[in-house]
Design an enzyme around this catalytic site. Structure first.
Site, short mmCIF file in Angstrom:
data_model
loop_
_atom_site.label_atom_id
_atom_site.label_comp_id
_atom_site.label_asym_id
_atom_site.label_seq_id
_atom_site.Cartn_x
_atom_site.Cartn_y
_atom_site.Cartn_z
N GLU A 104 8.90 -21.90 -44.48
CA GLU A 104 8.14 -23.11 -44.86
C GLU A 104 8.25 -23.39 -46.36
O GLU A 104 8.07 -22.52 -47.20
CB GLU A 104 6.67 -23.00 -44.45
CG GLU A 104 5.96 -21.73 -44.83
CD GLU A 104 5.97 -20.67 -43.75
OE1 GLU A 104 6.92 -20.65 -42.96
OE2 GLU A 104 5.06 -19.85 -43.71
N ASP A 137 6.85 -17.52 -34.62
CA ASP A 137 7.23 -17.91 -35.96
C ASP A 137 7.73 -16.67 -36.73
O ASP A 137 7.41 -15.52 -36.37
CB ASP A 137 6.03 -18.51 -36.70
CG ASP A 137 6.43 -19.13 -38.04
OD1 ASP A 137 5.58 -19.20 -38.94
OD2 ASP A 137 7.61 -19.52 -38.20
N ASN A 138 8.53 -16.87 -37.76
CA ASN A 138 8.90 -15.83 -38.73
C ASN A 138 9.74 -14.69 -38.19
O ASN A 138 9.64 -13.55 -38.67
CB ASN A 138 7.63 -15.22 -39.35
CG ASN A 138 6.70 -16.26 -39.89
OD1 ASN A 138 5.56 -16.37 -39.43
ND2 ASN A 138 7.15 -17.04 -40.86
N ASP A 173 1.86 -16.27 -34.49
CA ASP A 173 2.02 -16.49 -35.92
C ASP A 173 1.04 -15.65 -36.72
O ASP A 173 0.64 -16.01 -37.83
CB ASP A 173 1.81 -17.98 -36.24
CG ASP A 173 2.33 -18.35 -37.62
OD1 ASP A 173 1.90 -19.41 -38.15
OD2 ASP A 173 3.14 -17.59 -38.20
N LYS A 191 2.88 -9.71 -38.25
CA LYS A 191 4.19 -9.64 -37.60
C LYS A 191 4.36 -8.36 -36.77
O LYS A 191 5.06 -8.37 -35.78
CB LYS A 191 5.30 -9.78 -38.64
CG LYS A 191 5.14 -11.04 -39.51
CD LYS A 191 4.80 -12.29 -38.72
CE LYS A 191 4.20 -13.37 -39.58
NZ LYS A 191 3.59 -14.48 -38.80
O1 LIG Z 1 2.19 -12.86 -42.77
C1 LIG Z 1 2.28 -13.98 -42.27
N1 LIG Z 1 1.45 -14.41 -41.33
C2 LIG Z 1 0.34 -13.57 -40.93
C3 LIG Z 1 -0.76 -14.48 -40.45
C4 LIG Z 1 -2.00 -14.03 -40.38
C5 LIG Z 1 -3.11 -14.93 -39.94
O2 LIG Z 1 -3.53 -14.51 -38.64
C6 LIG Z 1 -4.76 -13.79 -38.73
N2 LIG Z 1 -4.57 -12.59 -37.92
C7 LIG Z 1 -3.70 -11.59 -38.15
N3 LIG Z 1 -3.75 -10.69 -37.14
C8 LIG Z 1 -4.69 -11.14 -36.27
C9 LIG Z 1 -5.19 -10.67 -35.03
N4 LIG Z 1 -4.77 -9.54 -34.45
C10 LIG Z 1 -4.15 -8.43 -35.14
C11 LIG Z 1 -4.90 -7.16 -34.73
O3 LIG Z 1 -5.28 -7.23 -33.41
N5 LIG Z 1 -6.12 -11.40 -34.38
C12 LIG Z 1 -6.55 -12.55 -34.92
N6 LIG Z 1 -6.13 -13.07 -36.09
C13 LIG Z 1 -5.20 -12.35 -36.76
C14 LIG Z 1 -4.98 -13.55 -40.21
O4 LIG Z 1 -6.36 -13.48 -40.50
C15 LIG Z 1 -4.33 -14.78 -40.82
O5 LIG Z 1 -5.13 -15.93 -40.70
C16 LIG Z 1 3.32 -14.92 -42.73
C17 LIG Z 1 3.97 -14.62 -43.93
C18 LIG Z 1 4.95 -15.46 -44.44
C19 LIG Z 1 5.61 -15.11 -45.70
C20 LIG Z 1 6.99 -15.22 -45.82
C21 LIG Z 1 7.63 -14.88 -47.03
C22 LIG Z 1 6.89 -14.45 -48.10
F1 LIG Z 1 7.47 -14.14 -49.28
C23 LIG Z 1 5.50 -14.34 -47.99
C24 LIG Z 1 4.87 -14.67 -46.79
C25 LIG Z 1 5.29 -16.65 -43.75
C26 LIG Z 1 4.64 -16.95 -42.55
O6 LIG Z 1 4.94 -18.09 -41.85
C27 LIG Z 1 3.67 -16.10 -42.03
O7 LIG Z 1 3.09 -16.43 -40.82
MG LIG Z 2 4.16 -18.02 -39.87
#
Ligand SMILES: O=C(NC/C=C/[C@H]1O[C@@H](n2cnc3c(NCCO)ncnc32)[C@H](O)[C@@H]1O)c1cc(-c2ccc(F)cc2)cc(O)c1O
Ligand SMILES: [Mg+2]
Length: 214
Positions: free
Chosen positions: A199, A169-170, A141, A144
């Site tokens: 959600e 998810d997503n 999650d 993406k």
């Molecule tokens: O973008 C979405 N999720 C991202 C989550 C990021 C979280 O995870 C953390 N994260 C990211 N990469 C890494 C990583 N690794 C990456 C590099 O190694 N290693 C560790 N932590 C990481 C971030 O710091 C955040 O805490 C999303 C958008 C919509 C959405 C839908 C429709 C809309 F209009 C707007 C938004 C709905 C959803 O359910 C969604 O999950």
């Molecule tokens: Mg999500």
């Protein structure tokens, strides 16, 4: 200084949820996100699908990529058998700080290991650092465009066994097209799509469950 949305979400938990009661924490976050401020938690509708997969797998080891505020961490951890462990990776320190307090409010610290750092850095180290052999369940999650590269890393470092389940998810919104193509076409996975909604909205989204065949 202004508070952030995750901080306001945490305040809503501390105000409206009962300490030590994970379901009340989940309800408080869902109420906040539905009636006050939308936030990117897996949410209540997809959350029920998540619950059913967790219950079916009954995992002793779980890896979550992207903790954010800890909503799905709490949902999953509240369903784990005794002595089961959930490792959740979060590289944003502000989100990690909020998630730790949400997890603590739910009384689930014993079951959850929140690791502050990037999945790409930590996946290669999980075996040696935490004495993990393989994960029974992985919940994706985070960003993406990182689902596919991280899945390949997880495979490469031997963290899956025959029957391990990936739940993503997503897969529709925002969408993870390269990941979906991979798990649906690879002979190493048996994939299934669970249609739902983004959600707290009426927009289509869903979860993809992929069983690793070894
Ligand atoms: O973008 C979405 N999720 C991202 C989550 C990021 C979280 O995870 C953390 N994260 C990211 N990469 C890494 C990583 N690794 C990456 C590099 O190694 N290693 C560790 N932590 C990481 C971030 O710091 C955040 O805490 C999303 C958008 C919509 C959405 C839908 C429709 C809309 F209009 C707007 C938004 C709905 C959803 O359910 C969604 O999950
Ligand atoms: Mg999500």
């Amino acid at each position: 200084t202004q508070s952030t949305r995750p901080q306001r979400l945490l305040s809503a938990v501390q105000k409206n949820a009962t300490r030590g009661d994970p379901r009340s924490v989940v309800k408080a976050i869902d109420h906040f996100c539905r009636h006050k401020e939308w936030a990117m938690n897996v949410g209540d509708e997809k959350g029920c699908i998540l619950d059913s997969v967790v219950t079916e797998v009954n995992p002793h080891t779980v890896l979550e990529l992207g903790t954010y505020c800890g909503y799905s961490t709490v949902r999953i951890a509240s369903l784990l058998p005794p002595h089961a462990k959930l490792i959740t990776l979060e590289f944003n320190p502000d989100y990690a700080a909020v998630a730790r307090q949400v997890i603590a409010w739910a009384g689930l610290e014993e079951k959850v290991q929140l690791v502050e750092g990037a999945s790409s850095d930590w996946i290669p180290k999980l075996k040696e650092q935490f004495g993990i052999q393989t994960f029974d369940l992985v919940f994706l999650d985070h960003w993406k465009d990182r689902y596919l590269p991280d899945t390949k890393l997880i495979e490469e470092f031997g963290l899956l066994r025959k029957g391990s389940v990936l739940l993503a998810d997503n897969v529709i919104c925002p969408g993870t097209p390269d990941y979906l193509e991979y798990v649906r076409s690879s002979p190493q996975y048996k994939s299934q799509y669970f249609k739902s909604h983004l959600e707290y909205t009426k927009v289509e989204d869903g979860l993809e469950k992929s069983v690793f065949l070894g």
